[in-house]
Design an enzyme around this catalytic site. Sequence first.
Site, PDB file in Angstrom:
ATOM      1  N   GLU A   1      16.194  -0.937  -1.880  1.00 35.96           N
ATOM      2  CA  GLU A   1      17.331  -0.857  -1.989  1.00 35.96           C
ATOM      3  C   GLU A   1      18.828  -0.355  -1.111  1.00 35.96           C
ATOM      4  O   GLU A   1      19.720  -0.373  -0.693  1.00 35.96           O
ATOM      5  CB  GLU A   1      17.432  -0.326  -2.960  1.00 35.96           C
ATOM      6  CG  GLU A   1      16.675  -1.591  -3.996  1.00 35.96           C
ATOM      7  CD  GLU A   1      16.241  -0.200  -5.678  1.00 35.96           C
ATOM      8  OE1 GLU A   1      15.609   1.527  -5.233  1.00 35.96           O
ATOM      9  OE2 GLU A   1      16.426  -0.507  -6.632  1.00 35.96           O
TER      10      GLU A   1
ATOM     11  N   GLY B   1      12.805   1.787  -3.051  1.00 35.98           N
ATOM     12  CA  GLY B   1      13.959   2.275  -2.754  1.00 35.98           C
ATOM     13  C   GLY B   1      14.347   2.051  -1.436  1.00 35.98           C
ATOM     14  O   GLY B   1      15.438   2.322  -0.824  1.00 35.98           O
TER      15      GLY B   1
ATOM     16  N   ALA C   1      11.447   5.377  -3.184  1.00 32.34           N
ATOM     17  CA  ALA C   1      11.303   6.507  -4.163  1.00 32.34           C
ATOM     18  C   ALA C   1      10.196   6.654  -4.108  1.00 32.34           C
ATOM     19  O   ALA C   1       8.787   6.382  -4.308  1.00 32.34           O
ATOM     20  CB  ALA C   1      11.958   6.345  -5.500  1.00 32.34           C
TER      21      ALA C   1
ATOM     22  N   GLU D   1       8.215  -2.440  -8.005  1.00 29.61           N
ATOM     23  CA  GLU D   1       8.605  -1.434  -9.265  1.00 29.61           C
ATOM     24  C   GLU D   1       8.050  -1.492 -10.422  1.00 29.61           C
ATOM     25  O   GLU D   1       7.586  -0.946 -11.777  1.00 29.61           O
ATOM     26  CB  GLU D   1       9.808  -1.175  -9.115  1.00 29.61           C
ATOM     27  CG  GLU D   1      10.756  -0.172  -8.602  1.00 29.61           C
ATOM     28  CD  GLU D   1      11.077  -0.899  -7.213  1.00 29.61           C
ATOM     29  OE1 GLU D   1      11.131  -1.906  -6.924  1.00 29.61           O
ATOM     30  OE2 GLU D   1      12.162  -0.431  -6.600  1.00 29.61           O
TER      31      GLU D   1
HETATM   32  N1  CAA Z   1       6.278   7.618  -2.764  1.00 28.14           N
HETATM   33  C1  CAA Z   1       5.495   8.825  -2.759  1.00 28.14           C
HETATM   34  N2  CAA Z   1       4.175   9.309  -1.384  1.00 28.14           N
HETATM   35  C2  CAA Z   1       4.328   7.670  -1.132  1.00 28.14           C
HETATM   36  C3  CAA Z   1       4.835   6.357  -1.133  1.00 28.14           C
HETATM   37  C4  CAA Z   1       6.393   6.893  -1.864  1.00 28.14           C
HETATM   38  N3  CAA Z   1       7.139   5.648  -2.360  1.00 28.14           N
HETATM   39  N4  CAA Z   1       4.559   6.323  -0.427  1.00 28.14           N
HETATM   40  C5  CAA Z   1       3.902   5.787   0.622  1.00 28.14           C
HETATM   41  N5  CAA Z   1       3.179   7.480   0.008  1.00 28.14           N
HETATM   42  C6  CAA Z   1       3.082   8.568   0.684  1.00 28.14           C
HETATM   43  C7  CAA Z   1       1.029   8.262   0.500  1.00 28.14           C
HETATM   44  O1  CAA Z   1       1.339   8.775  -1.344  1.00 28.14           O
HETATM   45  C8  CAA Z   1       0.144   8.878   1.968  1.00 28.14           C
HETATM   46  O2  CAA Z   1      -0.217  10.574   1.091  1.00 28.14           O
HETATM   47  P1  CAA Z   1      -0.940  10.916   1.206  1.00 28.14           P
HETATM   48  O3  CAA Z   1      -1.658  10.783   2.783  1.00 28.14           O
HETATM   49  O4  CAA Z   1      -0.334  12.016   0.665  1.00 28.14           O
HETATM   50  O5  CAA Z   1      -2.037  10.712   0.329  1.00 28.14           O
HETATM   51  C9  CAA Z   1       1.298   8.657   3.171  1.00 28.14           C
HETATM   52  O6  CAA Z   1       2.400   8.221   1.954  1.00 28.14           O
HETATM   53  C10 CAA Z   1       0.153   6.953   3.416  1.00 28.14           C
HETATM   54  O7  CAA Z   1       0.263   5.948   2.367  1.00 28.14           O
HETATM   55  P2  CAA Z   1      -1.064   4.684   2.264  1.00 28.14           P
HETATM   56  O8  CAA Z   1      -2.110   6.200   2.771  1.00 28.14           O
HETATM   57  O9  CAA Z   1      -1.369   4.571   0.620  1.00 28.14           O
HETATM   58  O10 CAA Z   1      -0.838   4.278   3.427  1.00 28.14           O
HETATM   59  P3  CAA Z   1      -1.162   2.917   3.322  1.00 28.14           P
HETATM   60  O11 CAA Z   1      -0.877   2.118   4.373  1.00 28.14           O
HETATM   61  O12 CAA Z   1      -2.390   2.764   2.994  1.00 28.14           O
HETATM   62  O13 CAA Z   1      -0.327   1.972   2.491  1.00 28.14           O
HETATM   63  C11 CAA Z   1       2.042   1.007   1.512  1.00 28.14           C
HETATM   64  C12 CAA Z   1       1.439   2.079   2.559  1.00 28.14           C
HETATM   65  C13 CAA Z   1       1.322  -0.078   1.953  1.00 28.14           C
HETATM   66  C14 CAA Z   1       3.425   1.610   1.985  1.00 28.14           C
HETATM   67  C15 CAA Z   1       1.320   1.648   0.543  1.00 28.14           C
HETATM   68  O14 CAA Z   1       1.950   3.349   0.875  1.00 28.14           O
HETATM   69  C16 CAA Z   1       2.565   1.845  -0.843  1.00 28.14           C
HETATM   70  O15 CAA Z   1       2.175   0.465  -1.409  1.00 28.14           O
HETATM   71  N6  CAA Z   1       3.605   2.625  -1.136  1.00 28.14           N
HETATM   72  C17 CAA Z   1       4.203   2.953  -2.140  1.00 28.14           C
HETATM   73  C18 CAA Z   1       5.237   1.566  -2.273  1.00 28.14           C
HETATM   74  C19 CAA Z   1       5.816   1.571  -3.464  1.00 28.14           C
HETATM   75  O16 CAA Z   1       5.766   1.087  -4.645  1.00 28.14           O
HETATM   76  N7  CAA Z   1       7.713   1.939  -3.311  1.00 28.14           N
HETATM   77  C20 CAA Z   1       8.215   1.350  -4.479  1.00 28.14           C
HETATM   78  C21 CAA Z   1       8.446   2.953  -5.281  1.00 28.14           C
HETATM   79  S1  CAA Z   1       9.125   2.961  -6.647  1.00 28.14           S
HETATM   80  C22 CAA Z   1      10.608   2.553  -6.049  1.00 28.14           C
HETATM   81  O17 CAA Z   1      11.268   3.222  -4.976  1.00 28.14           O
HETATM   82  C23 CAA Z   1      12.053   2.876  -7.492  1.00 28.14           C
HETATM   83  C24 CAA Z   1      13.556   2.449  -7.222  1.00 28.14           C
HETATM   84  O18 CAA Z   1      13.961   1.670  -7.605  1.00 28.14           O
HETATM   85  C25 CAA Z   1      14.192   4.056  -6.995  1.00 28.14           C
END
Ligand code: CAA
Length: 260
Positions: free
Chosen positions: A114, A111, A66, A134
């Site tokens: 999920e 998400g 998400a 999360e």
């Molecule tokens: N939400 C918003 N933006 C996201 C995102 C997310 N879940 N995942 C990645 N992005 C964005 C980053 O902010 C980045 O944007 P910018 O270029 O503008 O900075 C872009 O995508 C590329 O990401 P990274 O620079 O972080 O890429 P990376 O290769 O260094 O890392 C990754 C990749 C390990 C997937 C890392 O992006 C990451 O950890 N993302 C978040 C994963 C996460 O925690 N997901 C769970 C979200 S909570 C949820 O989903 C709740 C639910 O159950 C409903």
Amino acid sequence: MELKNIILEKEGNLAIVTINRPKALNALNSETLKDLDLVLENLESDKNIYCVVLTGAGEKAFVAGADISEMKDLSEEEGKEFGLLGNKVFRRLEKLDKPVIAAISGFALGGGCELAMACDIRIASERARFAQPEAGLGITPGFGGTQRLPRLVGEGKAKELIYTCAMIKADEALRIGLVNKVVPLESLMDEARAMANLIIANAPIAVKLCKDAINRGMQVDMDSAIVIEAEDFGKCFSTEDQKEGMTAFIEKRNKNFLNK
Ligand code: CAA
């Protein structure tokens, strides 16, 4: 239908749905969830589509979760609303009256994992990575992870993954039953299409009723579940496809299901 973050393509009896926000690794914001809802409405009413492949744009991510920037400042009430929106759309996907195959190239996190679990079948590339991160962000999984993950991999393994936020590779996801198949990244979409074509070759109403019987039966006790199965089994006998499938077998000829 105007879609901002999803591409919907139709190839004969197959629909390909691509979550398309590559600059945010296909993260699901409310705009994308609403797009997905519109796509599902379209697919529900398209009687020519018998199977769906759901994937993410680019090779790096299926869906990285998400959208964290959208969630960051939510109040308790707004958080609940966002969770309800995601859950409503994912449940609609799960109940779609045709099978959905998730084709997972890379990250399927939060998400994203999920979303994959709301599909019927998951095919992962060797580069796919899965996690429910999360708890490390100060929240619980909010789009069905606390419910579908234990149902898929068992309660103990689901608790381990959710409490530790551990990221697992495709081979481990296969081992624990989170995915059905692992394939090279280059052949991911070909493999998904090939499986979809195997499904499409069968009687569409029967396949739809198989999904209904499994989905509804898994939610109830066995005595109630076999009643559901008997109802769906019975419905097949009012279809042309049942007559054709069985007649073709008896006559030792190829079957020719309706609309094929
Ligand atoms: N939400 C918003 N933006 C996201 C995102 C997310 N879940 N995942 C990645 N992005 C964005 C980053 O902010 C980045 O944007 P910018 O270029 O503008 O900075 C872009 O995508 C590329 O990401 P990274 O620079 O972080 O890429 P990376 O290769 O260094 O890392 C990754 C990749 C390990 C997937 C890392 O992006 C990451 O950890 N993302 C978040 C994963 C996460 O925690 N997901 C769970 C979200 S909570 C949820 O989903 C709740 C639910 O159950 C409903």
